[in-house]
Write a protein that holds these residues in place. Structure first.
Motif, PDB file in Angstrom:
ATOM      1  N   ALA A 157      86.116 -26.335   9.853  1.00 26.41           N
ATOM      2  CA  ALA A 157      84.985 -26.971  10.533  1.00 26.41           C
ATOM      3  C   ALA A 157      84.338 -26.024  11.534  1.00 26.41           C
ATOM      4  N   LEU A 158      85.140 -25.152  12.116  1.00 27.66           N
ATOM      5  CA  LEU A 158      84.587 -24.264  13.148  1.00 27.66           C
ATOM      6  C   LEU A 158      83.836 -23.091  12.553  1.00 27.66           C
ATOM      7  N   TRP A 187      82.524 -14.828  14.497  1.00 26.61           N
ATOM      8  CA  TRP A 187      83.650 -14.965  15.438  1.00 26.61           C
ATOM      9  C   TRP A 187      84.744 -15.823  14.837  1.00 26.61           C
ATOM     10  N   ASP A 205      68.643 -26.262  14.647  1.00 24.89           N
ATOM     11  CA  ASP A 205      68.819 -26.240  16.102  1.00 24.89           C
ATOM     12  C   ASP A 205      67.630 -26.882  16.783  1.00 24.89           C
ATOM     13  N   ASN A 252      73.692 -23.532  11.562  1.00 25.75           N
ATOM     14  CA  ASN A 252      73.115 -22.771  12.668  1.00 25.75           C
ATOM     15  C   ASN A 252      71.602 -22.776  12.649  1.00 25.75           C
ATOM     16  N   LEU A 274      67.641 -29.379  18.521  1.00 27.01           N
ATOM     17  CA  LEU A 274      68.016 -29.891  19.841  1.00 27.01           C
ATOM     18  C   LEU A 274      68.133 -28.791  20.869  1.00 27.01           C
ATOM     19  N   LYS A 275      67.980 -27.540  20.416  1.00 24.20           N
ATOM     20  CA  LYS A 275      68.137 -26.438  21.355  1.00 24.20           C
ATOM     21  C   LYS A 275      67.082 -26.530  22.447  1.00 24.20           C
ATOM     22  N   ASN A 286      73.657 -21.813  22.959  1.00 23.74           N
ATOM     23  CA  ASN A 286      72.796 -21.375  21.864  1.00 23.74           C
ATOM     24  C   ASN A 286      72.342 -22.515  20.970  1.00 23.74           C
ATOM     25  N   GLY A 287      72.718 -23.755  21.299  1.00 21.87           N
ATOM     26  CA  GLY A 287      72.259 -24.882  20.514  1.00 21.87           C
ATOM     27  C   GLY A 287      73.009 -25.065  19.216  1.00 21.87           C
ATOM     28  N   HIS A 288      74.060 -24.299  18.988  1.00 27.10           N
ATOM     29  CA  HIS A 288      74.818 -24.451  17.744  1.00 27.10           C
ATOM     30  C   HIS A 288      76.073 -25.275  18.004  1.00 27.10           C
ATOM     31  N   GLU A 289      76.183 -26.369  17.286  1.00 29.14           N
ATOM     32  CA  GLU A 289      77.253 -27.301  17.651  1.00 29.14           C
ATOM     33  C   GLU A 289      78.627 -26.700  17.407  1.00 29.14           C
ATOM     34  N   GLN A 290      78.719 -25.751  16.475  1.00 28.35           N
ATOM     35  CA  GLN A 290      80.037 -25.199  16.208  1.00 28.35           C
ATOM     36  C   GLN A 290      80.552 -24.396  17.404  1.00 28.35           C
ATOM     37  N   THR A 291      79.617 -23.737  18.101  1.00 31.48           N
ATOM     38  CA  THR A 291      80.037 -23.013  19.295  1.00 31.48           C
ATOM     39  C   THR A 291      80.575 -23.972  20.334  1.00 31.48           C
TER      40      THR A 291
END
Lengths: 106, 726, 173
Positions: A22-23, C91, A102, A99, A104-105, B699-704
């Protein structure tokens, strides 16, 4: 005659792999797959403890079963909404890569 | 059991407004008429049910020992269960009574307030108050009239949800569902205060209300968690109705400040009440919440939300006062309540003296009156506090709705004359008694009740009871502070009525104001009846002359099970309340009756710098801004956005030389004191390091975000292992 | 070491290995297929726990519905960006560290619990009391509310999924 610990170790390992998936996967569906694996690990855990609890108490116990059933329901709901979201987002943004979604950024 | 039929009614009480909310949001929002019909119909149903329940409650013998209700299991949590249930006892019944009446009245009033049936204004936009529409009159002249609220259906949906939450809170038999109602109300108040979200001030007020009450709610949740982990239940009957549990909680010492567990839990719950009922120091959100439409102000500040706080405190009075008997020294928790309550009562009353906005005066008055109730609970005068809660809900709802009617009339005048006055400024009003007779009479009754005008009004009886409770209990300081607050209350009420209704109009808008529609005046009339008569239910039997003519039904009904110190009615508090209320009213009228247009407030001359201190609300908003908001802003804007993102990262790109110059500049500007200069180097380097580490996180990325959370969990786990296991 | 233990170890190894492939597969499609194997392995382990009902439900709901749904979603969204460049974030090692940390922390804490070593005996047949459970699910004093909430949640999810995935005529794209 399997030690309870084996199930717990297995569940923890499956959870960790699911978490990793998931990550790290860029594709949003990949993330969802990881979440499914984590939920499955939780179900294994709940039922292993249910078995343990029945064995300790000596009479049938229902709490563990109910919890497991709820997790199933939540998993099903989560997948259907998640996939629908991904398809809807894909239609609008032409990507399934998390990614790139975004909006919502700040 | 004789109350079988009433239990299903009790279960279903909160349901109609919730259904109305759903129906309006999903289906009815295109039709304004259908929307408000649904909302009012639902409120009416709940009102009817409430009256049935109330009637059942008052005709039940020994209600205190056997409250009726029912419950089911909800969630297993190990050995114990969380439950869902309803319960009705004396406190619940009287609360339900005033909630049902005020909510229904406010719903009806809203129809008129939002100009149902009026034309839609050309310039009106969703999210802004209506600007008025141009219509052609019978005489052929075109003139401006108030126009329809653009988000009419949305308003009724939200207040329906709000009503649902309040009903849920009142009928709950446990802290958990009470908390659900409590939080849904918090959400609704956020949405309703920010109803005109096009106004920046309304947005800011909504955020402020939400965040400030959140501080209190956090403590409430903590108290709830402790209570549950100690007792294994959140049901009122199991905790508050069980003397052994209370004694156990009061007997054991908690690890915090040497308080007993009961004291600690009580203190945490009380902090939740402080947030919700806007007591010092979390009172700041309430005056700003006046940005919402007036029915919302009435709803939030009189009938429901702030009352919910006092209701919770009254509900948990057995826990708050566990280990205390009349005549003993107060427990630390009760002491805190008495001090904060009495302090807030006086403090807010002084601020109300210097406010010009008609609604703001009422807002501070509400804070002050809530302080009264909290102080009464703090000194153990339980029945008096609940009595004041009820009477205050009626007369304050009346006053808010009355002020809304005044504002409405003024708006009408302002639109008519094309004069762009501040329609809420009392100095621009005057002489409205002739233009708006119904509003004037009802407002007068509400005001007199607030000021505690003797014998006739509800406010007199409840205030008198609190004052005599304070004196009879031996709390002379509390008594003096509250009496002083009562004097100020009478004074600012007289000021408000005099400035608004008496004398001659001080602006063109006031000259052309006219009476509001029947949808608005009818609720005023109904509430006025209660504002006067609600007090007769609780006339103390020992009162000279009148006592005993009508039995003290209220004290018996509510106070039956509480620790009440019933002592003879001494003449001191009675004379004091007579003196302060009449004296304050007279003084206010004398000072303001000759006020002319454009003149400064007479108090400004007399009080001098104190006046500006009051006018600026003791600069508490500014203090909070300095203490909390500026640092947070600085952290996010200057440190993170400005320094880290823009300056640090760009600085690296543009070379270290530039960075050095920049650092020098910043240091000169920000740390020009020689003492700070040395530390500045370290701060700069720390900020730079923090910036490099933290900036990829935003950064707006939910995984981060997820990864960050997981790392946090792992760190906590490792810390747990290191600290606890080894 | 008895036969059941050997079965457990083999199944667990296969399951975890296929879970590893799910995590590492280059194509999302392959990951989804490996997921099916993982879920099947979990189903077998549930059967060894004597949770027969849940083993069946696992096959029906997870493999029969969820995994198939995921496969469909993969096929529907395979487009421009799919399978280009790395499938993992750069990462990933940090995530691996975090996931490993979760595993390690869970293990250390669990290991301190005495029940960790308990052998799970074979339960009597009536232990998985399905009839009792079914009745308890509709009993207001037991699980009626969670059960109802779960069904409402499913309904809401279904409505939401249909609404979200519906392509509106005249809508965007």
């Amino acid at each position: 005659m399997i030690p309870l610990g084996w199930y717990l170790i297995f569940a923890a390992a499956l959870f960790a792999v699911g978490l990793f998936t998931a990550l790290t996967r860029k594709n949003a569906i990949g993330i969802l797959i990881g979440v499914e694996m984590m939920l499955n690990a939780v179900i294994v855990n709940l039922l292993a403890f249910w078995h343990y609890w029945v064995q300790q108490a000596g009479v049938p116990q229902l709490d563990g079963l109910t919890f497991a059933a709820i997790v199933f329901v939540v998993a099903a709901a989560e997948t259907s909404v998640g996939l629908a979201l991904i398809i809807s987002a894909y239609r609008r943004l032409h990507t399934a890569v998390a990614n790139d979604m975004d909006l919502l950024k700040g | 059991m004789m109350s079988e039929w009433v239990v299903p009614v009790l279960w279903l009480l909160p349901l109609p407004p919730l259904l109305a909310f759903g129906a309006i949001v999903l289906f009815a929002n295109r039709s304004n008429r259908l929307s408000h019909s649904l909302a009012i119909g639902a409120a009416g149903l709940s009102w009817l049910g409430s009256m049935l329940v109330f009637w059942r409650a008052v005709t039940t013998e020994h209600l205190a020992e056997h409250p009726f209700g029912g419950w089911v299991l909800w969630l297993p949590t190990g050995e114990t269960w969380l439950t869902v249930g309803v319960q009705m006892d004396a406190l619940g019944a009287v609360t339900l009574f005033f909630v049902a009446w005020t909510v229904l009245m406010i719903f009806i009033y809203s129809v008129g307030y939002h100009n149902f049936g009026a034309k839609r204004g050309v310039d009106d936009r969703a999210g802004l108050p209506p600007h008025g529409a141009l219509v052609k009159g019978v005489d052929g002249h075109k003139h401006h009239v108030p126009s329809l609220e653009p988000m009419y259906a949305r308003f009724f949906a939200l207040i329906s949800l709000f009503a649902f939450a309040m009903y849920l809170l009142v009928v709950s038999d446990n802290l958990l569902t009470l908390f659900v109602g409590w939080e849904v109300m918090g959400l609704c108040s956020y949405l309703l205060i920010g109803f005109w979200y096009g106004k920046p001030s309304a947005r800011a007020a909504a955020v402020k209300a939400f965040l400030t009450t959140r501080v209190g709610d956090m403590f409430l949740l903590l108290g709830m968690a402790i209570l549950y982990s100690l007792t294994g239940t959140l049901r009122f009957a199991d905790i508050l109705g069980n003397a052994s549990v209370l004694a156990a909680l009061a007997g054991q010492v908690s690890p915090v400040l040497g308080l007993s567990w009961a004291g600690l839990i009580g203190l945490l719950l009380f902090l939740g009440v402080v947030g919700k009922s806007a007591q010092f120091p979390l009172h700041v959100w309430l005056p700003d919440a006046m940005e919402g439409p007036t029915p919302v102000s009435a709803m939030i500040h009189a009938a429901t939300m702030v009352s919910a706080g006092v209701y919770l405190a009254a509900r948990f009075f057995p826990l708050l006062s566990a280990g205390w008997q009349p005549g003993m020294a107060l427990t630390p928790t009760m002491m805190v309540m008495a001090v904060i309550g009495a302090g807030t009562a006086l403090f807010a009353a002084t601020i109300a003296l210097a406010q010009d906005d008609i609604k703001r005066v009422l807002a501070y008055s509400t804070i002050s009156q809530l302080g009264y109730m909290i102080a009464a609970l703090g000194i153990g005068a339980y029945a008096a506090a609940v009595f004041h809660l009820v009477t205050h809900a009626f007369f304050k709802a009346l006053l808010f709705l009355g002020s809304g009617s005044v504002i409405h009339g003024m708006e009408h005048g302002a639109l008519h004359t094309g004069e762009h006055e501040d329609v809420q400024n009392m100095h621009k009003m005057g002489g409205l008694r002739k233009k708006m007779p119904v509003t004037f009479v009802t407002f007068l009754l509400g005001g007199l009740s607030l000021a505690g005008a003797p014998l006739l009004t509800a406010g007199f009886w409840s205030k008198d009871e609190i004052l005599s409770g304070a004196l009879n209990g031996g709390f002379v300081v509390v008594f003096v502070v509250l009496a002083l607050a009562a004097l100020l209350t009478a004074f600012y009420t007289a000021r408000q009525i005099t400035l608004t209704f008496l004398g001659t109009p001080r602006s063109k808008a006031a000259e052309h104001a006219h009476e509001s529609r029947w949808e608005m005046t009818l609720p005023l009339g109904v509430l006025a009846v209660f504002a006067v008569s609600a007090g007769w239910a609780g006339i103390p039997e020992t009162f000279p002359g009148l006592g005993g003519l009508i039995p003290n039904w209220f004290g018996e009904f509510v106070g039956g099970h509480a620790l009440e110190h019933e002592v003879s009615h001494s003449p001191v508090p009675l004379l004091t309340s007579l003196l302060v209320s009449l004296g304050g009213l007279l003084l206010g009228w004398l000072v303001y009756r000759r006020q002319v247009a454009g003149a400064a407030d007479p108090l400004a001359k007399t009080l001098g710098p104190v006046y500006s201190l009051l006018k600026n609300k003791y600069y508490i908003d500014e203090f909070y801004a300095w203490l909390l908001i500026r640092p947070a802003r600085w952290l996010s804007e200057t440190l993170v956005a400005d320094w880290m993102d823009r300056r640090v990262l760009d600085g690296i790109l543009h070379g270290l030389g530039r960075f050095g110059i920049w650092l020098g500049e910043v240091l000169r500007r920000w740390f020009d004191l020689p003492v700070v200069n040395g530390a500045g180097d370290g701060v700069g380097r720390g900020a730079r390091w923090l910036g490099m580490v933290l900036s990829p996180l935003q950064n707006g990325h939910e995984q981060t975000y997820m990864l960050t959370a997981v790392i946090g969990v792992v760190t906590a786990g490792v810390a747990f292992i290191l600290l606890v296991v080894f | 070491m008895n036969a059941l233990q050997i079965i457990f170890l083999v199944v667990a190894a296969v399951t975890l290995a296929s879970a590893g492939f799910v995590a590492g597969a280059r194509r999302t499609m392959h990951a989804a297929l490996w997921l099916v194997l993982t879920l099947l392995g979990v189903a077998i382990l549930l059967a060894t726990l004597q949770a027969g009902f849940f083993a069946v439900v696992q096959v029906l709901v997870y493999i029969g519905a969820i995994a198939i749904l995921i496969l469909f979603a993969v096929m529907l969204t395979r487009g421009l960006t799919e399978e280009q460049g790395a499938v993992h974030h750069r990462w990933w090692w940090l995530a691996a560290l975090a996931a490993g940390g979760v595993f390690a922390v869970a293990l250390v804490i669990l290991n301190r619990w005495p029940g960790f070593q308990v052998l799970l005996e074979e339960l009597p047949r009536e232990a998985e009391a399905m009839t009792d459970w079914g009745l308890a699910l509709v009993d207001p004093m037991r699980y009626l509310i969670p059960f109802e909430v779960a069904s409402v949640l499913l309904l809401a999810a279904m409505v939401a999924a249909i609404y979200l995935a519906m392509s509106r005529p005249g809508g965007q794209s």
